[in-house]
Every structure is written in structure tokens, then in C-alpha cells.
Design a protein around this motif. Sequence first.
Motif, mmCIF file in Angstrom:
data_model
loop_
_atom_site.group_PDB
_atom_site.id
_atom_site.type_symbol
_atom_site.label_atom_id
_atom_site.label_comp_id
_atom_site.label_asym_id
_atom_site.label_seq_id
_atom_site.Cartn_x
_atom_site.Cartn_y
_atom_site.Cartn_z
ATOM 1 N N MET A 1 -31.988 70.010 -1.999
ATOM 2 C CA MET A 1 -31.369 68.703 -2.044
ATOM 3 C C MET A 1 -29.887 68.838 -1.660
ATOM 4 O O MET A 1 -29.188 69.728 -2.134
ATOM 5 N N ALA A 2 -29.414 67.952 -0.823
ATOM 6 C CA ALA A 2 -28.028 67.990 -0.364
ATOM 7 C C ALA A 2 -27.086 67.473 -1.450
ATOM 8 O O ALA A 2 -27.417 66.563 -2.192
ATOM 9 N N GLU A 3 -25.905 68.083 -1.506
ATOM 10 C CA GLU A 3 -24.884 67.656 -2.454
ATOM 11 C C GLU A 3 -24.164 66.430 -1.897
ATOM 12 O O GLU A 3 -23.811 66.384 -0.725
ATOM 13 N N VAL A 4 -23.957 65.423 -2.750
ATOM 14 C CA VAL A 4 -23.235 64.224 -2.349
ATOM 15 C C VAL A 4 -21.766 64.410 -2.724
ATOM 16 O O VAL A 4 -21.437 64.593 -3.893
ATOM 17 N N LEU A 5 -20.904 64.394 -1.714
ATOM 18 C CA LEU A 5 -19.473 64.595 -1.946
ATOM 19 C C LEU A 5 -18.809 63.278 -2.311
ATOM 20 O O LEU A 5 -19.071 62.249 -1.689
ATOM 21 N N LYS A 6 -17.926 63.333 -3.303
ATOM 22 C CA LYS A 6 -17.192 62.140 -3.735
ATOM 23 C C LYS A 6 -15.709 62.245 -3.408
ATOM 24 O O LYS A 6 -15.005 61.255 -3.443
ATOM 25 N N GLU A 7 -15.226 63.447 -3.128
ATOM 26 C CA GLU A 7 -13.817 63.689 -2.831
ATOM 27 C C GLU A 7 -13.683 64.241 -1.418
ATOM 28 O O GLU A 7 -14.567 64.954 -0.941
ATOM 29 N N PRO A 8 -12.570 63.958 -0.754
ATOM 30 C CA PRO A 8 -12.339 64.533 0.581
ATOM 31 C C PRO A 8 -12.275 66.057 0.526
ATOM 32 O O PRO A 8 -11.892 66.637 -0.482
ATOM 33 N N GLN A 9 -12.656 66.663 1.615
ATOM 34 C CA GLN A 9 -12.583 68.108 1.766
ATOM 35 C C GLN A 9 -11.476 68.399 2.776
ATOM 36 O O GLN A 9 -11.500 67.871 3.879
ATOM 37 N N PHE A 10 -10.518 69.249 2.399
ATOM 38 C CA PHE A 10 -9.343 69.508 3.225
ATOM 39 C C PHE A 10 -9.265 70.983 3.571
ATOM 40 O O PHE A 10 -9.547 71.843 2.742
ATOM 41 N N GLN A 11 -8.862 71.260 4.805
ATOM 42 C CA GLN A 11 -8.712 72.640 5.259
ATOM 43 C C GLN A 11 -7.580 72.697 6.279
ATOM 44 O O GLN A 11 -7.381 71.760 7.051
ATOM 45 N N ILE A 12 -6.849 73.806 6.283
ATOM 46 C CA ILE A 12 -5.821 74.040 7.295
ATOM 47 C C ILE A 12 -6.351 75.099 8.253
ATOM 48 O O ILE A 12 -6.801 76.163 7.831
ATOM 49 N N LEU A 13 -6.292 74.788 9.533
ATOM 50 C CA LEU A 13 -6.731 75.710 10.573
ATOM 51 C C LEU A 13 -5.506 76.193 11.339
ATOM 52 O O LEU A 13 -4.616 75.400 11.649
ATOM 53 N N THR A 14 -5.457 77.472 11.653
ATOM 54 C CA THR A 14 -4.346 78.051 12.407
ATOM 55 C C THR A 14 -4.892 78.597 13.721
ATOM 56 O O THR A 14 -5.809 79.419 13.716
ATOM 57 N N HIS A 15 -4.311 78.135 14.819
ATOM 58 C CA HIS A 15 -4.732 78.601 16.143
ATOM 59 C C HIS A 15 -4.435 80.087 16.252
ATOM 60 O O HIS A 15 -3.323 80.536 15.953
ATOM 61 N N GLN A 16 -5.421 80.870 16.690
ATOM 62 C CA GLN A 16 -5.255 82.330 16.680
ATOM 63 C C GLN A 16 -4.214 82.848 17.657
ATOM 64 O O GLN A 16 -3.661 83.934 17.471
ATOM 65 N N TYR A 17 -3.918 82.096 18.714
ATOM 66 C CA TYR A 17 -2.937 82.572 19.697
ATOM 67 C C TYR A 17 -1.570 81.915 19.537
ATOM 68 O O TYR A 17 -0.548 82.578 19.653
ATOM 69 N N THR A 18 -1.542 80.606 19.287
ATOM 70 C CA THR A 18 -0.267 79.898 19.220
ATOM 71 C C THR A 18 0.304 79.824 17.808
ATOM 72 O O THR A 18 1.492 79.592 17.625
ATOM 73 N N GLY A 19 -0.562 79.966 16.804
ATOM 74 C CA GLY A 19 -0.106 79.839 15.422
ATOM 75 C C GLY A 19 0.045 78.396 14.973
ATOM 76 O O GLY A 19 0.443 78.140 13.836
ATOM 77 N N GLU A 20 -0.267 77.429 15.845
ATOM 78 C CA GLU A 20 -0.143 76.013 15.484
ATOM 79 C C GLU A 20 -1.134 75.679 14.371
ATOM 80 O O GLU A 20 -2.289 76.073 14.413
ATOM 81 N N LYS A 21 -0.633 74.956 13.388
ATOM 82 C CA LYS A 21 -1.470 74.568 12.253
ATOM 83 C C LYS A 21 -1.982 73.137 12.442
ATOM 84 O O LYS A 21 -1.240 72.257 12.856
ATOM 85 N N THR A 22 -3.258 72.953 12.120
ATOM 86 C CA THR A 22 -3.910 71.655 12.209
ATOM 87 C C THR A 22 -4.634 71.404 10.894
ATOM 88 O O THR A 22 -5.264 72.304 10.344
ATOM 89 N N GLY A 23 -4.546 70.183 10.397
ATOM 90 C CA GLY A 23 -5.273 69.819 9.192
ATOM 91 C C GLY A 23 -6.627 69.244 9.562
ATOM 92 O O GLY A 23 -6.771 68.576 10.580
ATOM 93 N N ARG A 24 -7.611 69.526 8.726
ATOM 94 C CA ARG A 24 -8.934 68.931 8.909
ATOM 95 C C ARG A 24 -9.338 68.316 7.579
ATOM 96 O O ARG A 24 -9.313 68.986 6.550
#
Length: 95
Positions: A1-24
Amino acid sequence: MAEVLKEPQFQILTHQYTGEKTGRIYFPALFLAEFHTSVTQWLQQQEIIFDEKDLKQYGDGSFRLYFRIINPLETEYFRLISPLTNKRSKINLIN
């Protein structure tokens, strides 16, 4: 059974070459049903940088967003989420 999410899920991604950070952020449908107006206002800020290719909408009404901002990404995420979750906690205490 799939879990039902009630809160946003946040993650920071860092580009491996440029180091630029992006939020997801994944905004679940249940969260959006309760806080649609607040999320819409947050997305309309000039500081939140994204375009159409950064947005993926799902059939259940949820969506995932990749974004950039000058401020620290965590700070911006908590600036959106904290007032909303505090409001929910106060409502739960009353009921």
C-alpha cells in the motif's frame, strides 16, 4: 500500500560540475488542498526562480517544483512551511 504524504518533501540538489544549488519540493495533494492560497502566493514571489520545464504536475493534484533563489534554499523552504504547519498545529490543539 502506498504512503499518503501530508507534508511537502524538500531536497537540495547540487550540480556536480558547477556546484549550483537547486531546491526541489514535492507538494502533495492533501497539503495543497489545505494551503493552496499560501503556496500560490509563495510561488508568485519574484525571488523564486523557475519556469515551465521545472514544474511537473501529477494527476492527483500534486506537483513537483525545481527552483532557485538568492537566499539559502532551506531558509526559503522553512519560511513557506513553518507558518502553515504552526497554523495546523494550533487548529489541532483547539479540536
